[in-house]
Design a protein around this motif. Structure first.
Motif, mmCIF file in Angstrom:
data_model
loop_
_atom_site.group_PDB
_atom_site.id
_atom_site.type_symbol
_atom_site.label_atom_id
_atom_site.label_comp_id
_atom_site.label_asym_id
_atom_site.label_seq_id
_atom_site.Cartn_x
_atom_site.Cartn_y
_atom_site.Cartn_z
ATOM 1 N N ALA A 172 -3.786 11.959 18.060
ATOM 2 C CA ALA A 172 -3.719 11.294 16.753
ATOM 3 C C ALA A 172 -3.625 12.344 15.643
ATOM 4 C CB ALA A 172 -4.934 10.402 16.542
ATOM 5 N N ARG A 173 -2.768 12.084 14.686
ATOM 6 C CA ARG A 173 -2.479 13.068 13.643
ATOM 7 C C ARG A 173 -2.850 12.549 12.255
ATOM 8 N NH1 ARG A 173 1.328 16.727 15.230
ATOM 9 N NH2 ARG A 173 0.474 17.802 13.419
ATOM 10 N N PRO A 174 -3.025 13.471 11.304
ATOM 11 C CA PRO A 174 -3.263 13.032 9.920
ATOM 12 C C PRO A 174 -2.047 12.260 9.398
ATOM 13 C CG PRO A 174 -3.678 15.402 10.170
ATOM 14 C CD PRO A 174 -3.012 14.937 11.427
ATOM 15 N N LEU A 175 -2.258 11.493 8.362
ATOM 16 C CA LEU A 175 -1.176 10.701 7.780
ATOM 17 C C LEU A 175 -0.199 11.633 7.053
ATOM 18 C CD1 LEU A 175 -0.559 7.658 7.510
ATOM 19 C CD2 LEU A 175 -1.668 7.720 5.288
ATOM 20 N N PRO A 176 1.118 11.417 7.215
ATOM 21 C CA PRO A 176 2.092 12.245 6.488
ATOM 22 C C PRO A 176 1.774 12.246 4.995
ATOM 23 C CG PRO A 176 3.222 10.810 8.034
ATOM 24 C CD PRO A 176 1.778 10.411 8.064
ATOM 25 N N TYR B 93 -0.060 6.043 -1.261
ATOM 26 C CA TYR B 93 -1.290 5.247 -1.239
ATOM 27 C C TYR B 93 -2.115 5.486 -2.505
ATOM 28 C CZ TYR B 93 -6.258 4.524 -0.650
ATOM 29 O OH TYR B 93 -7.570 4.174 -0.893
ATOM 30 N N ILE C 261 0.830 -1.214 0.000
ATOM 31 C CA ILE C 261 0.000 0.000 0.000
ATOM 32 C C ILE C 261 0.861 1.259 0.000
ATOM 33 C CG2 ILE C 261 -1.596 1.369 1.408
ATOM 34 C CD1 ILE C 261 -2.868 -1.213 2.353
ATOM 35 N N PHE C 262 1.951 1.242 0.772
ATOM 36 C CA PHE C 262 2.771 2.441 0.921
ATOM 37 C C PHE C 262 4.075 2.401 0.129
ATOM 38 C CE2 PHE C 262 0.429 3.037 5.117
ATOM 39 C CZ PHE C 262 -0.409 4.011 4.597
ATOM 40 N N LEU D 49 1.106 9.748 16.475
ATOM 41 C CA LEU D 49 0.321 8.527 16.306
ATOM 42 C C LEU D 49 -0.691 8.728 15.172
ATOM 43 C CD1 LEU D 49 -0.497 7.674 20.048
ATOM 44 C CD2 LEU D 49 1.594 7.239 18.746
ATOM 45 N N HIS D 50 -0.981 7.639 14.476
ATOM 46 C CA HIS D 50 -1.918 7.712 13.357
ATOM 47 C C HIS D 50 -2.782 6.459 13.362
ATOM 48 C CE1 HIS D 50 0.841 10.789 11.727
ATOM 49 N NE2 HIS D 50 1.786 9.977 12.161
ATOM 50 N N TYR E 94 3.495 12.299 2.275
ATOM 51 C CA TYR E 94 4.191 11.431 1.317
ATOM 52 C C TYR E 94 3.581 10.028 1.330
ATOM 53 C CZ TYR E 94 6.945 9.043 4.973
ATOM 54 O OH TYR E 94 7.338 8.289 6.045
ATOM 55 N N LEU E 95 2.996 9.629 2.475
ATOM 56 C CA LEU E 95 2.337 8.317 2.519
ATOM 57 C C LEU E 95 0.961 8.383 1.849
ATOM 58 C CD1 LEU E 95 3.304 6.956 6.062
ATOM 59 C CD2 LEU E 95 4.274 6.371 3.835
ATOM 60 N N VAL E 96 0.287 9.512 2.001
ATOM 61 C CA VAL E 96 -0.992 9.687 1.308
ATOM 62 C C VAL E 96 -0.774 9.591 -0.202
ATOM 63 C CG1 VAL E 96 -2.868 11.309 0.795
ATOM 64 C CG2 VAL E 96 -1.971 11.114 3.140
ATOM 65 N N PRO F 37 -9.057 13.090 14.852
ATOM 66 C CA PRO F 37 -9.342 13.345 16.269
ATOM 67 C C PRO F 37 -10.356 14.464 16.463
ATOM 68 C CG PRO F 37 -7.168 14.179 15.693
ATOM 69 C CD PRO F 37 -7.669 13.425 14.510
ATOM 70 N N CYS G 142 -8.466 7.557 7.559
ATOM 71 C CA CYS G 142 -7.607 7.983 8.657
ATOM 72 C C CYS G 142 -8.475 8.515 9.795
ATOM 73 C CB CYS G 142 -6.643 9.063 8.161
ATOM 74 S SG CYS G 142 -5.430 9.570 9.401
ATOM 75 N N TYR G 143 -8.131 8.146 10.997
ATOM 76 C CA TYR G 143 -8.869 8.619 12.169
ATOM 77 C C TYR G 143 -8.622 10.107 12.349
ATOM 78 C CZ TYR G 143 -10.375 9.179 16.993
ATOM 79 O OH TYR G 143 -10.995 9.612 18.140
ATOM 80 N N VAL H 160 -8.518 9.140 3.062
ATOM 81 C CA VAL H 160 -7.334 10.019 2.947
ATOM 82 C C VAL H 160 -7.272 10.597 1.532
ATOM 83 C CG1 VAL H 160 -6.087 8.680 4.634
ATOM 84 C CG2 VAL H 160 -5.692 8.253 2.214
ATOM 85 N N HIS I 132 6.939 8.145 13.690
ATOM 86 C CA HIS I 132 5.513 7.896 13.500
ATOM 87 C C HIS I 132 5.151 6.502 14.013
ATOM 88 C CE1 HIS I 132 5.015 11.403 10.869
ATOM 89 N NE2 HIS I 132 6.159 11.057 10.304
#
Lengths: 216, 216, 216, 216
Positions: free
Chosen positions: B4-8, B15, A57-58, A191-192, B10-12, A208, A205-206, A216, A102
């Motif tokens: 909890a944070r959004p996905l970086p 994906y 996936i990544f 954290l993600h 570069y990973l988005v 908060p 993506c969660y 995403v 991360h």
């Protein structure tokens, strides 16, 4: 140890193919990884399920992700007792020794472990309730979250929501680890929470702010 | 849960690339995997180490391998107590629910967990000996094997041999699980022990006849 | 039935070698395949030619590919009449009963069947034109594509291009089958056209955007 | 032709592995096979079933076997009409153009096509009886043999015996082809009937003296 067997030949053949191509083309990088040690930027906690490939996936390269995989991508709460804690050991190593930036918890659709927990919560899985069931005792970690989805009538929708709650529970439990909490507060670790739909190829993506998962 | 944070990004981005290519080209297969469930032919137990990619080495497709990854690819012995056993749960699920035909334990060179165990055995790691060290308590599983390598003077060679012993210990412990032992005896499950050299791209298989590992 | 003979001894010997090694090492997997049935992810249609080994090229394990092999890897158009249709039966079984996710047509260089069709189209093969020639009547399927290569002067190049057209013709004919068309439209099946160069070990994939074959 | 898709990336990866190892190590042989043409010593007729790998069982090299695979490894009787005959074309090419010395029919256990024929013969498969069923019309070839197994009460045993009869029927039908019959009588071609048990790895050969199959 007479039970151990040679590797199936189709895997031997594929390995030699990998060595002659992927390894051969990236030899210098592999040698550096061996000599200098790993320096992954993220830890991923995902399920053992054969349909979940975080490296696919990544598009992850060798050396990028420190990956722990267990049933239902669960993080139990921080506990100090005489028991072994494999998941806690992996998190401790990633956060305190490797200092990853991360920490990603990746849930997924059609999770057999989560389904088993629903069955237990509904009283339909005596075999998982049995004291000697390793899967049952492991999935107990998720039971407290069942009340958040107990009212959902559609069983498929209930399972999808409970899978997302497994991610939320793991994020919450992560924060009970003193070394995780302090790294997050110091801004050294983020954290993600993610959830992927296997059939549709979706990734959520969660968030908060809303307490919900968003594409995403 | 404000942590909890959004996905970086570069990973988005990666994906979305995966979704438009790999997913899109294999959509039909992903849909079947979602609808019909997984049917992996093998379970692999490997290390969390970011440099070990079993799916890459073996050209594995989604759905082929059920993968558990923990620190140092260890299988603790079968135990019935009140504790959670994440590794045992994964093995139980693979063998009794999924009925995998192969169970592969994959060790590797430069293993940080194995090195930590050596340090403990030599009295050089008080922080791992501390009761609250999750990694220390996890690596205790391997301690009884230290006598097999204690006499090796070259420390790099000693580590390589101890990494192989971690594989042997896991194979031995696997056989203490009643459901593993009976599946092996019935010819329904075969066990395999592997060790890979990260820098050299080597792959060795445990040979029960000689008690040694040989290049495949 | 006095004409049937014992198996040549060198094949008996090889079989016993396979049983003692490959079978023995994968016994558990073979037993599961027998008990639970096959679940191949792909169907491959390739030529009978002894030089084309799709399982070798793709490191395929037992159970991965459902394989139909005929002269020149041809798929005739969908037809409802009183005749037997062996190729259509194989496709029907793969798509409707096994629900494979991929259908791959694999053409190849130096194809004797395709050469025979060229000879017919140029009027050089009266024996194939004869009504009783099974090969001739079979290769008639490909005749309509000859106009796409008729102008190529170099006969080797013409043959290579016609072999690729055999793959395109088969893909087009596949879409005339209602159950193939509907599975493709539903995203449950994807079609792939390949051509392999036996001497060079090359592999090309049909690219619908350009209408050409490109090295993978 | 917008429906044709790129090859799944795990197959691309495996292909490159094959090219860098198996192909590379045997380049001279592949080049000779391309230049001089194939000269297989045997033709094999086996089932499309993904669990039957004749090249694996017999350790076959590229160039050894000319292989036709269809549903249930059936040979229809010799017929001269206006229909296409894919199986007959393959046999004609092998016997008259390639002049193979052996023709092997390989049946197998758990054959879905044979089971479908049993279901039809017992009146349990109206969907296969339907005029438009390609599989049903193909399996009609085997129907006349059902009387030889109709009296067997155990359904698994009945299926195993009918699978063996599919081999016998194919051998008998082969002898209705004038060019097969004459090659056999001239001593230029020998026929062999085999049946393999997928789960047990067994291999049986038809013995014309007893009319039975015996382990080789």
């Amino acid at each position: 140890m007479e039970f151990a067997r040679p590797l199936p030949s189709y895997l031997v053949q594929r390995y030699h193919g990998w060595k002659a191509t992927t390894y051969s083309e990236n030899k210098a990088w592999y040698k550096r990884l061996a000599t200098e040690g790993q320096r992954p930027r993220a830890m991923v906690i995902s399920c053992c399920d054969s349909r979940v490939h975080v490296t696919s996936i990544f598009g992850a390269d060798q050396g990028e992700f420190f990956i722990h995989r267990n049933i239902a991508n669960l993080v139990p709460p921080y506990e100090q007792d005489d028991a072994r804690h494999g998941t806690s050991a992996a998190i401790e190593y990633a956060v305190t020794a490797l200092k990853v930036a991360h920490l990603i918890v990746l849930g997924h659709s059609q999770c057999g472990g989560v389904q088993g927990c629903i069955d237990m919560c509904k009283g339909n899985a005596p075999q998982l309730e049995a004291k000697e069931s390793f899967v049952g005792r492991w999935m107990d970690v998720l039971k407290p979250k069942f009340e958040t989805v107990a009212g959902i009538e559609d069983s498929a929708e209930q399972a999808r929501q409970f899978e997302r709650q497994a991610v939320v529970a793991s994020l919450e439990n992560l924060m009970t680890f003193p070394f995780v909490e302090s790294a997050v507060k110091e801004g050294e670790l983020s954290l993600h929470g993610l959830w992927t739909d296997i059939g549709e190829g979706g990734l959520e993506c969660y968030d908060p702010a809303t307490g919900k998962f968003h594409e995403v």
